[in-house]
Design a protein around this motif. Sequence first.
Motif, mmCIF file in Angstrom:
data_model
loop_
_atom_site.group_PDB
_atom_site.id
_atom_site.type_symbol
_atom_site.label_atom_id
_atom_site.label_comp_id
_atom_site.label_asym_id
_atom_site.label_seq_id
_atom_site.Cartn_x
_atom_site.Cartn_y
_atom_site.Cartn_z
ATOM 1 N N VAL A 114 0.964 -1.129 0.279
ATOM 2 C CA VAL A 114 -0.128 0.043 0.065
ATOM 3 C C VAL A 114 0.868 1.354 -0.095
ATOM 4 O O VAL A 114 1.788 1.441 0.927
ATOM 5 N N ALA A 115 0.299 2.187 -0.854
ATOM 6 C CA ALA A 115 1.150 3.404 -0.797
ATOM 7 C C ALA A 115 -0.003 4.489 -0.643
ATOM 8 O O ALA A 115 -1.102 4.156 -1.046
ATOM 9 N N ALA A 116 0.291 5.788 -0.366
ATOM 10 C CA ALA A 116 -0.664 6.910 -0.403
ATOM 11 C C ALA A 116 -0.142 8.114 -1.319
ATOM 12 O O ALA A 116 1.103 8.388 -1.294
ATOM 13 N N VAL A 117 -1.254 8.597 -1.587
ATOM 14 C CA VAL A 117 -1.000 10.055 -2.436
ATOM 15 C C VAL A 117 -2.183 11.010 -1.605
ATOM 16 O O VAL A 117 -3.161 10.971 -1.549
ATOM 17 N N GLN A 177 1.446 4.148 8.521
ATOM 18 C CA GLN A 177 0.309 2.965 7.939
ATOM 19 C C GLN A 177 0.704 2.573 6.440
ATOM 20 O O GLN A 177 0.091 1.549 6.029
ATOM 21 N N VAL A 178 1.686 3.393 5.705
ATOM 22 C CA VAL A 178 1.516 2.822 4.431
ATOM 23 C C VAL A 178 3.205 2.725 3.954
ATOM 24 O O VAL A 178 4.131 3.296 4.761
ATOM 25 N N LEU A 187 -5.614 10.592 8.432
ATOM 26 C CA LEU A 187 -6.093 9.133 8.471
ATOM 27 C C LEU A 187 -6.337 8.658 9.895
ATOM 28 O O LEU A 187 -5.203 8.904 10.776
ATOM 29 N N VAL A 188 -7.403 7.989 10.001
ATOM 30 C CA VAL A 188 -7.583 7.071 11.432
ATOM 31 C C VAL A 188 -6.671 5.911 11.633
ATOM 32 O O VAL A 188 -6.740 5.063 10.664
ATOM 33 N N ILE A 207 -6.174 1.610 7.131
ATOM 34 C CA ILE A 207 -5.494 0.918 6.134
ATOM 35 C C ILE A 207 -5.538 -0.420 6.263
ATOM 36 O O ILE A 207 -5.903 -1.110 5.364
ATOM 37 N N ALA A 208 -5.493 -1.114 7.672
ATOM 38 C CA ALA A 208 -5.659 -2.299 7.623
ATOM 39 C C ALA A 208 -7.144 -3.153 7.195
ATOM 40 O O ALA A 208 -6.985 -4.195 6.778
#
Length: 322
Positions: free
Chosen positions: A4-7, A27-28, A93-94, A98-99
Amino acid sequence: MSTVAAVAIGRNEGARLLRCLSTLKDQVARVVYVDSGSSDGSVQAARELGAEVVLLDTSVPFTAARARNAGFEALKAQGLPDLVQFVDGDCGLVPGWIAAAVAELEARPEVGIVTGWRSEIHPEASIYNALAEFEWHRPAGEIAACGGDMMVRATAFDAVGGFNPTVIAAEDDEFCARMRKSGRKIERLPLPMTRHDAAMTRFSQWWQRAIRSGHGFAQVGALHPEHFVAEQRRVWMFGAILPLILLVGLASVWHVAVLVLLAYGLSYLRTVGGLTREGLPRKQARAQAVFLSLSKFPNLIGMLRYYLRRARGSAMRIIEYK
């Protein structure tokens, strides 16, 4: 386990961006921040927090869609992850989101997008923040569209061509429409996902945001005629047709004007009833119904602005409210 990656995207978000990136980094695996011409030190702050930074070309009109696409391309250049979490720079992000989102996507291959509940940090700060708070909390389950905070399968995103960079508002709805047409489902989990900071304290901010929404109704509706049908119908009726009838009635047939005013009153009462049935206290429902009724006028301005831009062949420039 899926990678997982984030933008994250933003412009002059200040402390909100720092909060956003801080909630992402643990998280990522990777975080890409796409900046749309900030002048408040956001770029340097993002780099200091370890994010990869992409600077949008300032000679091309900024859009959230364009920014998200640029972030995805930056990820793609170094090997795409399995999943991409998109988030706006004014959201945090909470923990645990992600999980949960990864587990849903791994268990259901037919789902292309997973989202959750966005909530306001300070809903009590203004009626405008309270309106946003209520707007975010929609039912969970399979849905037609979601906002810009979402986790997407990278392959599905690539297959539909990402966001449409010319859409300046409701670009997430437009993207979701194409995702569903590709055969993928969109799911909202009954879980908190992001904490948003609308920071709306002035009527003018709310008005501009409503203009932007109207622009989105018209532009996305033009691209996907089945989308925003009810919203556009209400705007035309309460923002244009009834006011014209009212003016005619005031000028010549007074009882027609009375009927129009009664129609507005009935619509307001129905809105209050709908809000209370969805859980709002009566006092808050009455206050919010005023703005929901009034919103048809700036919505109409936004819709007309889109039609004028399209007719002139003008660039679809963003409508900012803060």
